[in-house]
Each structure stands twice: as structure tokens, then as C-alpha cells.
Enzyme design. Structure first.
Site, short mmCIF file in Angstrom:
data_model
loop_
_atom_site.label_atom_id
_atom_site.label_comp_id
_atom_site.label_asym_id
_atom_site.label_seq_id
_atom_site.Cartn_x
_atom_site.Cartn_y
_atom_site.Cartn_z
N CYS A 44 -39.88 19.53 -23.60
CA CYS A 44 -39.82 19.56 -22.13
C CYS A 44 -40.89 18.65 -21.52
O CYS A 44 -40.67 18.05 -20.46
CB CYS A 44 -39.97 20.98 -21.63
N ASP A 138 -22.35 19.08 -0.65
CA ASP A 138 -21.60 20.26 -0.20
C ASP A 138 -22.09 21.54 -0.86
O ASP A 138 -21.48 22.60 -0.70
CB ASP A 138 -20.10 20.07 -0.44
#
Length: 218
Positions: A44, A138
Site C-alpha cells: 500500500c 452522478d
């Protein structure tokens, strides 16, 4: 995990850049939310640095980036120093602190009945918190990719997928396997041949009726 086509759940959270309400933070932009099972994990660390390096590319596409890790914000701030030192790029985008596991559970990355908090949990216990979500203006999830902890994510591919999503949201086309910006595209199946001839008066290639190829719209 939440399926594509579903609304990205709204939430409030603390981040390394202060508190946010997720939908308000999204605004009218595209967004990438990518998650991590713990701070100070090696794979990570490289991924957060890769996104920091590519941040101008995401910004050029009107796309916000936000990370999440199952730990408090204070741990993220310490981790950011390691990322900058080892990867050569400072993390200037926000990182969500998910110490109470709320966002991980809300997005289906951990079971809803997972007890407790981040305290005492190992990266292996949070191994499923390794997802990339691309979210449209959206607020709909357009893409979801889940990776194991041992496989670093390819953010060049995520940029490519973002380019495809933005292109296909603006034009009635789809992108073929291994497509890159500028390559030819496929006329969407929802477009009839008559409509295709209107949209593409120069014509289209069709080796078979359902595979109609045209230059990428500009």
C-alpha cells in the site's frame, strides 16, 4: 462489495485534510476511492506513492482521488512521511481514517456484522479492504476492482479504465480489449445500424453485424 451501477453511499468521515461529507466532497467531479487494510503496509505504501505521482493525470480528467485505511487519521499522517521518503512523492490528496470500520462496512469491504474497531486488527483481518471504486459525477459506482494484499494495483490501468468510462459516458460507444485512448472503438449495441449511419456518415467496419468498429469520437 457494492456492485457497479449502484449509488455510492454517502458518509461523514475524518480525513487527513479535515472532516468531509462524501457526496459534498465529490461535487460534480469523477472520483476514485481506493482502500487499504492498514497503515504502514508495504504494498500500500507503493500504491499511495504511485497515485501521488499520477495525481496531475487524474486532475486533468476532472477526477478527485481519496484513499482510505483501517486506522485513525493520526496514523495516516505519520504514514504519509514514510510514503514521501520512500516513494519520492508526497501524498497531497485526502486519506480517510476508518478506525470504526464504518466506511469499510458501508461499502461491503468488511461484513456488516464485523465487531469492534481498528484497534488490535491485523492487515490480514482486513484483507478484503483492497478495493478501487471509480464513481461518476452522478454518484454511481462505475467500476470496482478488488486486489489481494500481495498484488500491487496498476494505476496506469485504472487511468485507462477511467478514460474509457469518460469516453463511453459521453458517446454511444464501447472500448475493446486492450483499448488505449486514440484507438478505434465499438458502436454501442443500443445503436441501430440506421442510427449508426447517421452518427458515422463515413461508415464503419463490421466483420460481423454486432461488432461495428469506428474511429474514436473526439
Amino acid at each position: 462489495m457494492l456492485p457497479i451501477g449502484s449509488i455510492a453511499p454517502d458518509f461523514s468521515a475524518e480525513t487527513t485534510q479535515g472532516p468531509i461529507r462524501f457526496h459534498d466532497w465529490l461535487g460534480a467531479d469523477w472520483a476514485i476511492l481506493f482502500s487499504h487494510p492498514k497503515t504502514f503496509t508495504p504494498v500500500c505504501t507503493t500504491e499511495l506513492g504511485a497515485v501521488a505521482r499520477l495525481l496531475p493525470e487524474f486532475q486533468a480528467r476532472h477526477t478527485k482521488v481519496i484513499g482510505l485505511s483501517v486506522d485513525p487519521v493520526e496514523a495516516h499522517e505519520r504514514w504519509a512521511a514514510d510514503i514521501a521518503a520512500t516513494q519520492g512523492h508526497a501524498v497531497t490528496y485526502p486519506l480517510i481514517g476508518d478506525a470504526d470500520l464504518a466506511v469499510s462496512k458501508l461499502y461491503g469491504m468488511l461484513p456488516a456484522d464485523t465487531p469492534g474497531s481498528a484497534e488490535g486488527r491485523t492487515p490480514a483481518a482486513n484483507a478484503t479492504v483492497r478495493t478501487v471504486f471509480i464513481i461518476g459525477p452522478d454518484k454511481v459506482i462505475k467500476l470496482a476492482l478488488a486486489y489481494p494484499m500481495t498484488t500491487g494495483r496498476n494505476f496506469d490501468e485504472i487511468l485507462r479504465a477511467l478514460d474509457s468510462l469518460q469516453l463511453t459516458s459521453a458517446h454511444k460507444v464501447a472500448t475493446p480489449a486492450d483499448w488505449r485512448p486514440g484507438d478505434k472503438v465499438i458502436i454501442a449495441g443500443s445503436v441501430s445500424d440506421a442510427q449508426a449511419k447517421e452518427l458515422y456518415p463515413a461508415g464503419f467496419e463490421a466483420a460481423v453485424p454486432y461488432l461495428r468498429i469506428v474511429p474514436q469520437p473526439r
